[in-house]
Scaffold this active site. Structure first.
Site, PDB file in Angstrom:
ATOM      1  N   SER A 153      -0.560  -4.647  -4.739  1.00  0.00           N
ATOM      2  CA  SER A 153      -0.090  -5.133  -6.040  1.00  0.00           C
ATOM      3  C   SER A 153      -0.366  -4.126  -7.140  1.00  0.00           C
ATOM      4  CB  SER A 153      -0.793  -6.451  -6.373  1.00  0.00           C
ATOM      5  OG  SER A 153      -0.555  -6.836  -7.708  1.00  0.00           O
ATOM      6  N   TYR A 178      -7.827 -11.645  -7.812  1.00  0.00           N
ATOM      7  CA  TYR A 178      -6.615 -11.334  -7.055  1.00  0.00           C
ATOM      8  C   TYR A 178      -6.478  -9.827  -6.866  1.00  0.00           C
ATOM      9  CZ  TYR A 178      -1.679 -10.549  -6.084  1.00  0.00           C
ATOM     10  OH  TYR A 178      -0.498 -10.115  -5.540  1.00  0.00           O
TER      11      TYR A 178
END
Length: 349
Positions: A153, A178
């Site tokens: 990501s 995350y």
């Protein structure tokens, strides 16, 4: 870049197959004639009916999708993919799946997504993104899978001011759990490539949007709010920019890394995959207003914990190794999403 016997059908595992990106990748692989085995735990992080509708597009009906088939009882279809409801962290079922199908390549797109949700339910991120990813690596190791392509990501860059973001940048300061789990995935993949000699390719996705998108993402939230005459939440008072990347461009990059080889002989690879044309948040909202022919009610709010001010992908490395070339302008992509949204939710008919 060269073909990896691309004309020959491969058996490919796609994890997160009912998810936004996993659905599109599965659909593209099936269209190319490959055998796709998809898994997804169909959790309720967002509307399960949307996930089931995606699976229906892939030829998997609702009753088939929601039943807890074991690996040995799963049915094989000549004309559509095989799907199993399964958690990545299942240390019994996942190894059985790998042994049964002897995958040519694995595409791991399953993960607990979302930056803000990681503040509310951190355990879900440890289960799926850490334990689950380790289980995938172990299965690849023990069944001699030659290549694993997995989702990383852009969030791992944190609040870096050094734009555009490059793969060589220091990413040791994530500002959300995350992001930390995605950084951990990259480190784990490096260890397994080094120790066990199989190729791992991490793709750092930059704000993916498009038809069949996730309801927790900006494109979906903004469109829904504007249509319903509700306020659009504009964080950091609009002083944000994102490298919004259309799903078709993402899929083209994933397919290249899955099915092709490059002159880069390193077993461990990391790539940014984005549009490389960041857009200011207020401009993005304006483009949605134009597509809907409706004015947004804007609610200006402060920065959210875990959010970053800007994302901007340098994609030169992916271009060099796999001839990646994003083609979709943001206004074109937004129009395609709005058309899908209206059709899916039967609006304006």
């Amino acid at each position: 870049m060269s073909s990896e016997n691309n004309s020959l059908s491969k058996t490919i595992l796609v994890t997160g197959a009912a998810g936004f990106i996993g659905f599109h990748v599965s659909k593209a692989l099936l269209a190319l004639g490959h055998k796709v085995v998809g898994i997804d735990n169909l959790n309720d992080y967002y509307d399960v009916n949307l996930k089931l509708a995606r699976l229906a597009e892939l030829g998997i009906d609702k009753e088939e999708a929601i039943q807890d088939l074991n690996v040995t009882s799963s049915t094989t279809h000549d004309s559509k993919m095989i799907f199993l409801k399964m958690n990545l962290e299942d240390r019994k079922a996942l190894p059985e799946l790998f042994k049964k199908y002897n995958f040519d390549v694995v595409c791991n797109l399953a993960a607990q997504a979302g930056v803000r949700y990681s503040l509310e339910n951190p355990e879900a991120y440890a289960d799926s993104n850490l334990t689950g990813f380790l289980n995938v690596l172990e299965c690849c190791r023990h069944t001699k899978v030659p290549k694993l392509v997995y989702a990383s990501s852009s969030s791992i860059y944190g609040n870096s001011d050094a734009v555009p973001f490059e793969e060589t940048a220091n990413v040791d300061h994530p500002i959300s759990l995350y992001a930390a789990t995605k950084k951990a995935n990259e480190l784990m993949a490096h260890a397994y490539s080094h120790l066990y000699g199989f190729e791992t390719i991490g793709l750092r996705f930059f704000t993916v949007y498009g038809p069949w998108g996730r309801p927790d993402m900006a494109m979906f939230l903004f469109t829904e709010a504007i249509i319903n005459g509700q306020p659009v939440k504009v964080f950091n008072n609009g002083d944000l920019s994102r490298d919004f990347t259309y799903i078709d461009d993402i899929v083209s990059g994933i397919l290249a890394t899955l099915l092709e080889t490059s002159d880069n002989t390193s077993l461990y690879k990391l790539y940014n995959i984005g549009n490389s044309q960041p857009v200011q948040l207020l401009e993005y909202i304006e483009a949605i207003e134009t597509a809907l022919d409706k004015t947004a009610i804007k609610e200006m709010l402060p920065m959210q914990p875990g959010d970053v001010k800007q994302t901007y992908a340098n994609v030169n490395l992916l271009k060099k190794d796999f001839k990646y070339q994003p083609k979709t302008e943001v206004t074109q992509g937004i129009a395609a999403f709005v058309a899908w949204y209206k059709g899916f939710y039967d609006i304006g008919r």
